[in-house]
Design a protein around this motif. Structure first.
Motif, PDB file in Angstrom:
ATOM      1  N   ASP A 384      62.725 108.064  25.689  1.00 27.09           N
ATOM      2  CA  ASP A 384      63.578 106.937  25.317  1.00 27.09           C
ATOM      3  C   ASP A 384      64.726 107.457  24.468  1.00 27.09           C
ATOM      4  OD1 ASP A 384      62.309 104.668  26.468  1.00 27.09           O
ATOM      5  OD2 ASP A 384      60.756 104.766  24.925  1.00 27.09           O
ATOM      6  N   GLU A 385      65.945 107.114  24.856  1.00 27.09           N
ATOM      7  CA  GLU A 385      67.124 107.516  24.100  1.00 27.09           C
ATOM      8  C   GLU A 385      67.688 106.294  23.395  1.00 27.09           C
ATOM      9  OE1 GLU A 385      69.713 110.486  26.273  1.00 27.09           O
ATOM     10  OE2 GLU A 385      68.516 109.736  27.963  1.00 27.09           O
ATOM     11  N   VAL A 386      67.896 106.424  22.093  1.00 28.36           N
ATOM     12  CA  VAL A 386      68.317 105.296  21.269  1.00 28.36           C
ATOM     13  C   VAL A 386      69.563 105.665  20.482  1.00 28.36           C
ATOM     14  CG1 VAL A 386      67.700 103.916  19.251  1.00 28.36           C
ATOM     15  CG2 VAL A 386      66.024 104.271  21.070  1.00 28.36           C
ATOM     16  N   ARG A 387      70.534 104.772  20.497  1.00 24.69           N
ATOM     17  CA  ARG A 387      71.709 104.879  19.647  1.00 24.69           C
ATOM     18  C   ARG A 387      71.797 103.622  18.789  1.00 24.69           C
ATOM     19  NH1 ARG A 387      76.497 106.341  23.979  1.00 24.69           N
ATOM     20  NH2 ARG A 387      75.970 108.533  24.386  1.00 24.69           N
ATOM     21  N   ILE A 388      72.116 103.803  17.504  1.00 26.00           N
ATOM     22  CA  ILE A 388      72.413 102.677  16.628  1.00 26.00           C
ATOM     23  C   ILE A 388      73.886 102.806  16.261  1.00 26.00           C
ATOM     24  CG2 ILE A 388      71.678 101.389  14.595  1.00 26.00           C
ATOM     25  CD1 ILE A 388      69.405 101.964  16.541  1.00 26.00           C
ATOM     26  N   VAL A 389      74.689 101.805  16.598  1.00 22.55           N
ATOM     27  CA  VAL A 389      76.136 101.941  16.431  1.00 22.55           C
ATOM     28  C   VAL A 389      76.695 100.783  15.613  1.00 22.55           C
ATOM     29  CG1 VAL A 389      76.312 103.168  18.629  1.00 22.55           C
ATOM     30  CG2 VAL A 389      76.699 100.693  18.556  1.00 22.55           C
ATOM     31  N   ASP A 390      77.831 101.060  14.951  1.00 26.54           N
ATOM     32  CA  ASP A 390      78.506 100.020  14.179  1.00 26.54           C
ATOM     33  C   ASP A 390      79.438  99.214  15.085  1.00 26.54           C
ATOM     34  OD1 ASP A 390      80.817 101.541  14.581  1.00 26.54           O
ATOM     35  OD2 ASP A 390      80.773 102.422  12.582  1.00 26.54           O
ATOM     36  N   GLU A 391      80.249  98.343  14.490  1.00 26.36           N
ATOM     37  CA  GLU A 391      81.109  97.458  15.278  1.00 26.36           C
ATOM     38  C   GLU A 391      82.147  98.223  16.091  1.00 26.36           C
ATOM     39  OE1 GLU A 391      82.806  94.668  12.607  1.00 26.36           O
ATOM     40  OE2 GLU A 391      80.937  93.532  12.310  1.00 26.36           O
ATOM     41  N   ASP A 392      82.432  99.439  15.678  1.00 27.90           N
ATOM     42  CA  ASP A 392      83.403 100.265  16.400  1.00 27.90           C
ATOM     43  C   ASP A 392      82.745 101.187  17.413  1.00 27.90           C
ATOM     44  OD1 ASP A 392      85.570  99.208  14.940  1.00 27.90           O
ATOM     45  OD2 ASP A 392      85.115 100.570  13.270  1.00 27.90           O
ATOM     46  N   ASP A 398      70.719 106.474   9.374  1.00 25.23           N
ATOM     47  CA  ASP A 398      69.409 105.872   9.173  1.00 25.23           C
ATOM     48  C   ASP A 398      69.471 104.883   8.010  1.00 25.23           C
ATOM     49  OD1 ASP A 398      68.281 107.259  11.228  1.00 25.23           O
ATOM     50  OD2 ASP A 398      67.275 108.756   9.976  1.00 25.23           O
ATOM     51  N   GLY A 399      68.860 103.737   8.200  1.00 22.98           N
ATOM     52  CA  GLY A 399      68.834 102.713   7.170  1.00 22.98           C
ATOM     53  C   GLY A 399      70.015 101.773   7.183  1.00 22.98           C
ATOM     54  N   VAL A 400      71.031 102.100   7.987  1.00 26.20           N
ATOM     55  CA  VAL A 400      72.221 101.251   8.074  1.00 26.20           C
ATOM     56  C   VAL A 400      72.125 100.383   9.330  1.00 26.20           C
ATOM     57  CG1 VAL A 400      74.736 101.205   8.273  1.00 26.20           C
ATOM     58  CG2 VAL A 400      73.616 102.950   6.852  1.00 26.20           C
ATOM     59  N   GLU A 401      72.390  99.107   9.174  1.00 27.33           N
ATOM     60  CA  GLU A 401      72.280  98.190  10.309  1.00 27.33           C
ATOM     61  C   GLU A 401      73.322  98.517  11.380  1.00 27.33           C
ATOM     62  OE1 GLU A 401      72.585  94.201   9.002  1.00 27.33           O
ATOM     63  OE2 GLU A 401      70.883  94.333   7.612  1.00 27.33           O
ATOM     64  N   GLY A 402      72.908  98.376  12.626  1.00 31.80           N
ATOM     65  CA  GLY A 402      73.822  98.573  13.742  1.00 31.80           C
ATOM     66  C   GLY A 402      73.215  98.019  15.013  1.00 31.80           C
ATOM     67  N   GLU A 403      74.036  97.923  16.057  1.00 34.00           N
ATOM     68  CA  GLU A 403      73.531  97.430  17.336  1.00 34.00           C
ATOM     69  C   GLU A 403      72.766  98.530  18.054  1.00 34.00           C
ATOM     70  OE1 GLU A 403      74.887  95.293  21.545  1.00 34.00           O
ATOM     71  OE2 GLU A 403      76.415  95.870  20.064  1.00 34.00           O
ATOM     72  N   LEU A 404      71.688  98.135  18.699  1.00 40.63           N
ATOM     73  CA  LEU A 404      70.826  99.069  19.422  1.00 40.63           C
ATOM     74  C   LEU A 404      71.307  99.252  20.852  1.00 40.63           C
ATOM     75  CD1 LEU A 404      68.142 100.687  19.772  1.00 40.63           C
ATOM     76  CD2 LEU A 404      67.045  98.507  20.314  1.00 40.63           C
ATOM     77  N   TYR A 405      71.600 100.497  21.220  1.00 36.80           N
ATOM     78  CA  TYR A 405      71.865 100.884  22.596  1.00 36.80           C
ATOM     79  C   TYR A 405      70.690 101.748  23.045  1.00 36.80           C
ATOM     80  CZ  TYR A 405      76.929  99.830  22.056  1.00 36.80           C
ATOM     81  OH  TYR A 405      78.143  99.232  21.835  1.00 36.80           O
ATOM     82  N   THR A 406      70.323 101.667  24.323  1.00 35.41           N
ATOM     83  CA  THR A 406      69.200 102.477  24.786  1.00 35.41           C
ATOM     84  C   THR A 406      69.308 102.786  26.274  1.00 35.41           C
ATOM     85  OG1 THR A 406      66.765 102.622  24.843  1.00 35.41           O
ATOM     86  CG2 THR A 406      67.737 100.470  25.311  1.00 35.41           C
ATOM     87  N   GLN A 439      67.709  98.452  12.036  1.00 32.92           N
ATOM     88  CA  GLN A 439      67.784  99.599  11.147  1.00 32.92           C
ATOM     89  C   GLN A 439      66.784 100.632  11.650  1.00 32.92           C
ATOM     90  OE1 GLN A 439      66.787  97.311   7.556  1.00 32.92           O
ATOM     91  NE2 GLN A 439      68.628  98.130   6.614  1.00 32.92           N
ATOM     92  N   ARG A 440      67.155 101.902  11.588  1.00 33.46           N
ATOM     93  CA  ARG A 440      66.222 102.966  11.978  1.00 33.46           C
ATOM     94  C   ARG A 440      65.856 103.781  10.749  1.00 33.46           C
ATOM     95  NH1 ARG A 440      67.993 106.691  16.826  1.00 33.46           N
ATOM     96  NH2 ARG A 440      69.763 106.993  15.420  1.00 33.46           N
ATOM     97  N   PHE A 441      64.553 104.044  10.635  1.00 31.55           N
ATOM     98  CA  PHE A 441      64.054 104.836   9.526  1.00 31.55           C
ATOM     99  C   PHE A 441      63.917 106.294   9.968  1.00 31.55           C
ATOM    100  CE2 PHE A 441      62.779 100.493   8.760  1.00 31.55           C
ATOM    101  CZ  PHE A 441      63.082 100.330   7.413  1.00 31.55           C
ATOM    102  N   PRO A 442      63.828 107.224   9.016  1.00 36.46           N
ATOM    103  CA  PRO A 442      63.699 108.645   9.378  1.00 36.46           C
ATOM    104  C   PRO A 442      62.519 108.931  10.306  1.00 36.46           C
ATOM    105  CG  PRO A 442      64.236 108.441   7.054  1.00 36.46           C
ATOM    106  CD  PRO A 442      63.989 107.055   7.561  1.00 36.46           C
ATOM    107  N   SER A 443      61.481 108.116  10.237  1.00 36.01           N
ATOM    108  CA  SER A 443      60.311 108.292  11.099  1.00 36.01           C
ATOM    109  C   SER A 443      60.589 107.883  12.547  1.00 36.01           C
ATOM    110  CB  SER A 443      59.150 107.455  10.570  1.00 36.01           C
ATOM    111  OG  SER A 443      59.496 106.072  10.600  1.00 36.01           O
TER     112      SER A 443
END
Length: 559
Positions: A384-392, A398-406, A439-443
């Motif tokens: 599974d490949e996951v990206r967490i991205v901001d509005e741009d 990690d720990g910062v809110e963003g939209e989930l892409y996968t 939000q994604r944690f280091p784990s």
């Protein structure tokens, strides 16, 4: 770097060319990697059923209120029914709508379809003319499988209404007493012919079923799932849940839900030789009797059911000691309820965050308590490949809110017959834009904090606000309508409709009757109706839903 960019550009070119087709495939490079690494095993669901029947023939596979089937009996009955479906005229690639309650018949029909390459579409029990009619027309479905009655509702009259609006629909097959011009499921086996065994079998890369999206921009879209990718979904979920042949899975949520069916649910349990118990009701008193009677070890709930189950557990005389794992998914579970589950049931809680489009994240039974209680888990597959991205569209730390892409080995590359939407729902390199804010944690664990899409998650049932607004605006007394979701402790979210009317006398009961007449599913009816003189607008002329939310907050504070 240049070589990788060239490869990605070529794969993007192939993907955009495929967007015009009904089905968008995985790029060949990805498909090859998934096969070479053993994720996609090249077996159809019919081949798997035969494997299971040979390995665990006399072992119980399915149990409901009326029937108990072994693995061997399940294979035999599915194959007899497949012959009957073939004699009826169903062929490889045909679409059928499957709208049945939690019962053995659902699985017999489902595997019969897999035998001859017919593609079932999982409709929900609460869907009515509006939703089922749309599915029929979008998919060109040729058959519609229903119960005669369920939950005091007669599905036979619904099927006739749907058939009038769907030119492709030729057959209505009833599990029970058929109506005029309809066919009883029991009679299909009598139509079996020898030619059914000579039909062209499906390929592992073929579409096995079509699931429904949450319908964020209107009516649900169709999600194609192949034999290869969906089997891997079940397998990886089962590994993350520790499912084995000793487990007994209790299905209390509708079997057509991806969560109930494949996370690991029914398919994941059967793939490991376990027993599946199908309950028509999620009522805890009913479920607890099943747990005691069948030695249930695993079950799945939506968050609104959790308080009801916890309350019933205080008074029940049923022995619940067999339960080892209680999954909760479909919406975010309140942090304070997770430890209560483990205390009251003496079983591990497993939070599940997933989507019919693919990606599934789960907490693990051996995760630290803090992660089990406050996150929705980590992806079930290392692929599974996951990206967490901001509005741009830039990566979030990690720990910062963003939209989930996968993207990954069981996440779709495109919706069925939705080229315009696919063009915006996926990135140029094939990542699905989920619309979930996390939000994604280091784990690697994810905590879901919100959504970007206009959608209400009412106890796991997804409601597109635009669809309900369109129906409300069709009322002759309604001049304006805005529907929004408000946090609700019991349901996760409840729906509130702000309605501007000509007379000012329209009531919630009036609107419910109107929506029912239009064939809208009852769970989409607004939980609360606020009649207003007019709707507030933004500077660009759009309805200001933030202002409406603020008005609700102010009204609560004044009470």
């Amino acid at each position: 770097m240049e070589r990788r960019k060239a490869r990605e550009n070529e794969e993007f070119k192939n993907m955009t060319e495929a967007i015009a087709e009904d089905i968008v495939p995985w790029p060949e490079g990805f498909a090859r990697r998934y096969r070479e690494n053993g994720l996609w095993q090249g077996r159809t669901f019919d081949q798997r059923l035969l494997d299971w029947a040979e390995k665990w023939g006399p072992r119980l596979a399915l149990v409901d209120d009326n029937r108990r089937l072994t693995y061997r009996e399940l294979a035999e009955q599915a194959h007899r029914l497949a012959a009957g479906l073939h004699a009826l005229g169903l062929r490889k690639g045909d679409h059928v709508i499957l709208q049945l309650p939690n019962a053995v018949e659902f699985m017999v029909i489902w595997f019969a379809c897999q035998r001859i390459g017919v593609i079932p579409i999982h409709a929900m029990p609460g869907h009515r003319r509006n939703e089922v009619g749309n599915l029929s027309r979008l998919s060109d479905a040729v058959a519609y499988f229903i119960p005669d009655r369920h939950g005091r509702f007669d599905y036979r009259s619904l099927a006739e209404d749907v058939k009038e609006s769907a030119d492709s629909l030729r057959h209505i097959v009833v599990a029970g007493e058929a109506g005029p011009g309809q066919l009883a499921l029991a009679a299909l086996e009598e139509r079996a012919d020898a030619a059914s065994n000579a039909t062209e079998p499906p390929e592992p890369s073929d579409i096995a079923l079509l699931l429904l999206s949450g319908g964020t921009t209107g009516l649900p879209k169709l999600i194609p799932r192949t034999h290869d990718d969906y089997a891997y979904n079940a397998h990886a979920s089962a590994v993350a849940s520790g499912i084995s042949g000793d487990d007994v899975y209790l299905a209390v949520l509708p079997i057509g839900f991806n969560f109930t069916f494949c996370c690991p649910g029914v398919l994941g349990t059967l793939a490991n030789g376990g027993k599946v118990v199908l309950s028509e009701s999620p009522d805890p008193a009913t479920a607890f009797r099943w747990i005691q009677r069948e030695g249930v070890t695993v079950t799945s709930l939506s968050p609104p059911l959790v308080p009801l189950w916890l309350s019933e557990a205080e008074y029940t005389d049923c022995d619940l000691s067999s339960l080892r794992l209680l999954q909760v998914g479909g919406a975010r579970l309140a942090d304070e309820l997770a430890p209560q589950i483990e205390t009251v049931f003496n079983a591990r809680v497993q939070q599940v965050f997933g989507m019919a489009e693919g990606l599934v994240a789960m907490t693990r039974p051996d995760d630290p308590a803090e992660l089990r209680y406050t996150t929705q888990g980590r992806p079930i597959s290392p692929y599974d490949e996951v990206r967490i991205v901001d509005e741009d569209g830039e990566p979030s730390a990690d720990g910062v809110e963003g939209e989930l892409y996968t993207r990954g080995p069981y996440t779709l590359r495109g919706y069925y017959r939705a080229p315009e939407y696919n063009a915006i729902a996926f990135t140029h390199d094939g990542y699905y834009r989920t619309g979930d804010i996390v939000q994604r944690f280091p784990s690697g664990h994810l905590a879901v904090v919100g959504r970007t899409k206009e959608q209400i998650n009412r106890g796991g049932e997804k409601i597109a606000t635009r669809e309900v607004e369109d129906h409300l605006l069709a009322h002759p007394e309604v001049e304006g309508a805005a529907v929004l979701g408000i946090a609700d402790r019991r349901r996760g979210e409840r729906s509130v409709a702000f309605v501007a009317t000509r007379s000012g006398r329209l009531t919630a009961a009036d609107l419910a009757a109107f929506l029912r007449e239009r064939g809208l599913a009852a769970y989409k009816f607004p939980d609360q109706v606020e009649v207003v003189d007019s709707l507030p607008l933004t500077t660009v002329g759009k309805v200001d839903k933030n202002a409406l939310r603020e008005s609700l907050r102010e009204n609560r504070e004044q009470v």
